[in-house]
Design a protein around this motif. Structure first.
Motif, mmCIF file in Angstrom:
data_model
loop_
_atom_site.group_PDB
_atom_site.id
_atom_site.type_symbol
_atom_site.label_atom_id
_atom_site.label_comp_id
_atom_site.label_asym_id
_atom_site.label_seq_id
_atom_site.Cartn_x
_atom_site.Cartn_y
_atom_site.Cartn_z
ATOM 1 N N PHE A 67 1.106 -14.365 -16.676
ATOM 2 C CA PHE A 67 0.749 -15.465 -15.784
ATOM 3 C C PHE A 67 0.350 -16.652 -16.642
ATOM 4 N N LEU A 68 1.042 -17.764 -16.455
ATOM 5 C CA LEU A 68 0.765 -18.995 -17.190
ATOM 6 C C LEU A 68 0.183 -20.019 -16.225
ATOM 7 N N TYR A 69 -0.858 -20.729 -16.675
ATOM 8 C CA TYR A 69 -1.519 -21.676 -15.771
ATOM 9 C C TYR A 69 -1.869 -22.949 -16.521
ATOM 10 N N CYS A 70 -1.547 -24.067 -15.905
ATOM 11 C CA CYS A 70 -1.885 -25.393 -16.436
ATOM 12 C C CYS A 70 -2.759 -26.093 -15.408
ATOM 13 N N SER A 71 -3.992 -26.410 -15.781
ATOM 14 C CA SER A 71 -4.953 -27.015 -14.859
ATOM 15 C C SER A 71 -5.250 -28.452 -15.261
ATOM 16 N N THR A 72 -5.219 -29.353 -14.288
ATOM 17 C CA THR A 72 -5.555 -30.756 -14.537
ATOM 18 C C THR A 72 -6.911 -31.122 -13.937
ATOM 19 N N GLU A 73 -7.674 -30.107 -13.496
ATOM 20 C CA GLU A 73 -8.996 -30.358 -12.910
ATOM 21 C C GLU A 73 -10.005 -30.697 -14.004
ATOM 22 N N MET A 74 -10.815 -31.720 -13.774
ATOM 23 C CA MET A 74 -11.894 -32.053 -14.694
ATOM 24 C C MET A 74 -13.153 -31.252 -14.376
ATOM 25 N N SER A 75 -13.305 -30.870 -13.121
ATOM 26 C CA SER A 75 -14.454 -30.058 -12.704
ATOM 27 C C SER A 75 -14.073 -29.340 -11.414
ATOM 28 N N PHE A 76 -14.875 -28.334 -11.049
ATOM 29 C CA PHE A 76 -14.602 -27.535 -9.862
ATOM 30 C C PHE A 76 -15.733 -27.711 -8.857
ATOM 31 N N SER A 77 -15.366 -27.959 -7.604
ATOM 32 C CA SER A 77 -16.368 -28.052 -6.547
ATOM 33 C C SER A 77 -16.893 -26.656 -6.210
ATOM 34 N N GLU A 78 -17.977 -26.598 -5.435
ATOM 35 C CA GLU A 78 -18.516 -25.308 -5.014
ATOM 36 C C GLU A 78 -17.494 -24.535 -4.193
ATOM 37 N N GLU A 79 -16.744 -25.250 -3.358
ATOM 38 C CA GLU A 79 -15.715 -24.603 -2.534
ATOM 39 C C GLU A 79 -14.611 -24.017 -3.414
ATOM 40 N N GLU A 80 -14.203 -24.753 -4.436
ATOM 41 C CA GLU A 80 -13.157 -24.254 -5.338
ATOM 42 C C GLU A 80 -13.651 -23.060 -6.147
ATOM 43 N N ALA A 81 -14.917 -23.124 -6.582
ATOM 44 C CA ALA A 81 -15.487 -21.995 -7.321
ATOM 45 C C ALA A 81 -15.569 -20.755 -6.437
ATOM 46 N N ALA A 82 -15.930 -20.948 -5.161
ATOM 47 C CA ALA A 82 -15.999 -19.819 -4.227
ATOM 48 C C ALA A 82 -14.613 -19.219 -4.003
ATOM 49 N N SER A 83 -13.605 -20.087 -3.903
ATOM 50 C CA SER A 83 -12.240 -19.603 -3.732
ATOM 51 C C SER A 83 -11.795 -18.797 -4.948
ATOM 52 N N LEU A 84 -12.159 -19.292 -6.133
ATOM 53 C CA LEU A 84 -11.808 -18.582 -7.365
ATOM 54 C C LEU A 84 -12.513 -17.234 -7.431
ATOM 55 N N ARG A 85 -13.759 -17.192 -6.961
ATOM 56 C CA ARG A 85 -14.510 -15.933 -6.964
ATOM 57 C C ARG A 85 -13.817 -14.889 -6.086
#
Length: 328
Positions: free
Chosen positions: A141-159
């Motif tokens: 799995f290869l991933y390229c992220s352009t996010e500078m920071s993660f919101s609480e909602e995004e962190a919860a989704s990742l969890r």
């Protein structure tokens, strides 16, 4: 098709980030002059779909364009002169713009790719597809992220993906991630964050958010709709996007990912503390300090403790406040 009299050497567009089909079509246009999709398909003995995709990529790169031919209703295509093509492609690379295989707008959409190889996903359909792809990936799995920071909602989704990340690790899936140099990680516990790490590198500029599953399926963010993902299964485009990832990977910097305790050790090392002093400040044994320092030296290829402290503290920035909080 008419003969092309110009003797200027033809550029190899694959060396400038374009896929092989685009290079082949471009060379044909320069050698024989303007042509239609049907003529190119017949001459090169490739499908019309492949020709349309190649022309769409060339159009996005501004090295080929449709031209008007008197008394002809069918669109004709012509290639720009080699000098102009090279200049345009080099300018794109210098400015960090997306190479044409990733710029799936404009002519690419007009080529009908939504019918064979690219489809937009939104809402619950997108969530379900992401889950199924992560469950199905077996090798890489290869991933390229352009996010500078993660919101609480995004962190919860990742969890919510932690169980899947654990299963991927158990299956031996190789993970490689690219992120921006100044980006901040999501607010997750260290043990959960480590599941998403794998091999990590950073770059000052990245083109677009991309996920590549076993080099067969791509999910990417289109330039004009951050709430959408394009699922790409067309082999030519997948290969082009994968080549883009590898290009950025080869020119990126290996990310330094340390636990909070390791970060504190690095700062104390750079300040010249002894093992006993670091152990006392961090409330751990001197043997644990020695073990962790040796592991860091081996991992980063340095031969002295002070060199390790200076090298990593420069990379991580000023961590004195972090070391103080760890000691307290």
């Amino acid at each position: 098709m008419s003969d092309h009299a110009d003797t200027t050497p033809l550029p190899v567009l694959t060396r400038l980030g374009l896929p092989a089909d685009a290079d082949l079509v471009y060379r044909t246009l320069l050698m024989f002059g303007p042509a239609t999709v049907r003529v190119l398909s017949s001459c090169l003995r490739v499908s019309r779909d492949r020709v349309e995709i190649a022309l769409a990529i060339l159009d996005e790169a501004e090295v080929a364009m449709p031209v008007a031919v008197p008394d002809k209703a069918t669109p004709w295509w012509a290639g720009r002169p080699p000098e102009q093509a090279i200049i345009r492609l080099r300018e794109r690379r210098t400015k960090g713009q997306m190479p044409p295989p990733v710029a799936l707008g404009g002519r690419v959409a007009q080529a009908g790719l939504s019918l064979h190889g690219v489809r937009p996903l939104r809402g619950q359909a997108l969530v379900d597809r992401v889950r199924s792809l992560h469950d199905a990936v077996r090798e890489e799995f290869l991933y390229c992220s352009t996010e500078m920071s993660f919101s609480e909602e995004e962190a919860a989704s990742l969890r919510g993906f932690v169980p899947r990340a654990r299963r991927q690790r158990a299956r031996g899936v190789r993970r490689r991630s690219l992120s921006l140099s100044e980006s901040l990680p999501p607010a997750l516990p260290e043990d959960e964050l480590a599941l998403f790490d794998g091999e990590m590198r950073t770059a000052d500029m990245l083109p677009v958010e991309i996920g590549i599953y076993d080099r067969q399926v791509v999910l990417m963010v289109p330039a004009d709709d951050p709430h959408c993902r394009l699922e790409v299964t067309e082999p030519l485009l997948v290969a082009g996007i994968h080549a883009l990832f590898e290009q950025h990977w080869s020119s990126s910097t290996q990310a330094v990912t340390l636990s909070l305790r390791q970060q504190a050790l690095v700062t104390l090392l750079a300040a010249g503390h002894t093992d006993a002093g670091m152990a006392a400040r961090l409330d751990i044994s001197a043997r644990t300090v020695a073990y962790e320092v040796r592991a860091l030296m081996d991992a980063h290829g340095v031969c002295s403790r002070f060199q390790l402290g200076v090298m990593l503290s420069r990379t991580l920035g000023d961590l004195n406040a972090l070391a103080s909080s760890s000691a307290g």
